[in-house]
Design an enzyme around this catalytic site. Structure first.
Site, PDB file in Angstrom:
ATOM      1  N   TRP A  75       0.672  -1.219  -0.006  1.00  0.00           N
ATOM      2  CA  TRP A  75      -0.006  -0.001  -0.233  1.00  0.00           C
ATOM      3  C   TRP A  75       0.893   1.121  -0.301  1.00  0.00           C
ATOM      4  O   TRP A  75       1.737   1.212   0.901  1.00  0.00           O
ATOM      5  CB  TRP A  75      -1.029  -0.094   1.237  1.00  0.00           C
ATOM      6  CG  TRP A  75      -2.031  -0.901   1.288  1.00  0.00           C
ATOM      7  CD1 TRP A  75      -3.391  -0.279   0.748  1.00  0.00           C
ATOM      8  CD2 TRP A  75      -2.458  -2.111   1.474  1.00  0.00           C
ATOM      9  NE1 TRP A  75      -4.442  -1.259   0.888  1.00  0.00           N
ATOM     10  CE2 TRP A  75      -3.754  -2.293   1.238  1.00  0.00           C
ATOM     11  CE3 TRP A  75      -1.559  -3.300   1.853  1.00  0.00           C
ATOM     12  CZ2 TRP A  75      -4.413  -3.804   1.525  1.00  0.00           C
ATOM     13  CZ3 TRP A  75      -1.928  -4.300   2.067  1.00  0.00           C
ATOM     14  CH2 TRP A  75      -3.381  -4.601   1.743  1.00  0.00           C
ATOM     15  N   HIS A  97      -5.628   3.096  -1.108  1.00  0.00           N
ATOM     16  CA  HIS A  97      -6.987   3.614  -0.841  1.00  0.00           C
ATOM     17  C   HIS A  97      -7.123   5.098  -0.876  1.00  0.00           C
ATOM     18  O   HIS A  97      -8.039   5.371  -0.758  1.00  0.00           O
ATOM     19  CB  HIS A  97      -7.363   2.809   0.564  1.00  0.00           C
ATOM     20  CG  HIS A  97      -7.459   1.458   0.760  1.00  0.00           C
ATOM     21  ND1 HIS A  97      -8.188   0.696  -0.342  1.00  0.00           N
ATOM     22  CD2 HIS A  97      -7.248   0.652   1.683  1.00  0.00           C
ATOM     23  CE1 HIS A  97      -8.133  -0.575  -0.045  1.00  0.00           C
ATOM     24  NE2 HIS A  97      -7.227  -0.430   1.259  1.00  0.00           N
TER      25      HIS A  97
END
Length: 292
Positions: free
Chosen positions: A77, A99
């Site tokens: 991530w 995200h």
């Protein structure tokens, strides 16, 4: 854990177990390369699936990484603290996930030629998946009842804020041919076709034999049995699979088993109002009603 213990970053709630002030600063200063590939998702929209798919598409179907490297290291991530530890080990072209909404991507991303695959999922299924995830994840607050969690979801008082804000930010990113849109539902319905689409977008030109090989190893059952992908390596204090498995069902439409008629009407009304006038289809041709 209460919501006040989350990190608040540009109005978004982030769990401190994975995010720190340093990791978020690192993300903003991250040097994106032209060959980088990002899979962007709102949480519980197919992130782990893309962490399985991308390395195999980019390396021509070599299964070694998905059997030897945990998914959070092979496709890290952008915003999490793990990235700084593994970035030097990533093979080029690098695959990453995030995200982040479009507005929080680092400046180097905007000036690069890096490509993005944005995966969108029916928000009702996202909410159901997130509800169970909150039950098993020790680093997230207790979701309460399904009704209570729905209130939080619709108000954006969950990780990474409102689903509608996230989707709109990426649908209006103006990245042109640098971005590809695909839905979780498409992937569930026909994974080989989705893999061909991804392969073509990334210029990998995979053979049909390799496509089928990747599809087999990226099936829900295969991932569920892969310790490098099913999060069984994570200590139980953080993820308790006895409460709910991390890879729970991997299907589309499970929301039908959870929403009452009243909840469905309220949920659809709120989401539709916030997306009024938006076109959310993969090619920008489907209206909101087709997604919900």
């Amino acid at each position: 854990m209460s919501a006040t213990e989350y990190i608040k970053y540009h109005g978004l709630l982030l769990p401190p177990e994975a995010h720190t002030t340093e990791s978020l600063e690192y993300a903003q200063n991250f040097c994106v390369e032209d060959t980088d590939v990002f899979a962007i998702t709102y949480p519980k929209s197919g992130t782990i699936w893309m962490q399985e798919i991308l390395p195999l598409v980019l390396n021509g179907g070599d299964l070694t990484p998905i059997h030897t490297i945990p998914n959070w290291e092979r496709v890290p991530w952008l915003e999490e603290k793990q990235l700084a530890r593994v970035v030097d080990k990533l093979a080029s072209p690098r695959a990453l996930v995030s995200h982040f909404p479009y507005s929080l991507m680092p400046p180097s991303f905007c000036t690069s030629k890096a490509k993005v695959i944005y995966v969108m999922r029916n928000p009702k299924d996202i909410m159901v998946s997130s509800y169970y995830f909150h039950q098993m994840a020790g680093f997230l607050e207790d979701p309460g009842t399904f009704e209570e969690f729905m209130d939080k979801f619709l108000e954006g008082k969950v990780m990474f804020g409102k689903w509608t804000d996230h989707v709109k930010s990426w649908r209006n990113s103006e990245l042109g041919d640098r971005i590809m849109y695909i839905t979780y539902e498409e992937m569930v319905q026909d994974l080989p076709a989705s893999l061909r689409h991804i392969s073509d977008f990334l210029g990998c030109n995979l053979t049909e034999e390799v496509i089928q090989k990747i599809a087999e190893h990226c099936s829900f059952k295969s991932m569920q049995n892969n310790n490098m992908s099913n999060f069984s390596l994570i200590p139980k204090v953080y993820m308790d699979s006895d409460k709910s498995p991390f890879l729970r069902k991997g299907i589309a439409g499970d929301w039908k088993n959870h929403f009452s008629s009243e909840q469905l009407a309220r949920f659809t009304s709120v989401i539709s109002k916030e997306l009024e006038g938006e076109e959310l289809g993969v090619c920008g041709s489907e209206k909101v009603d087709d997604v919900l």
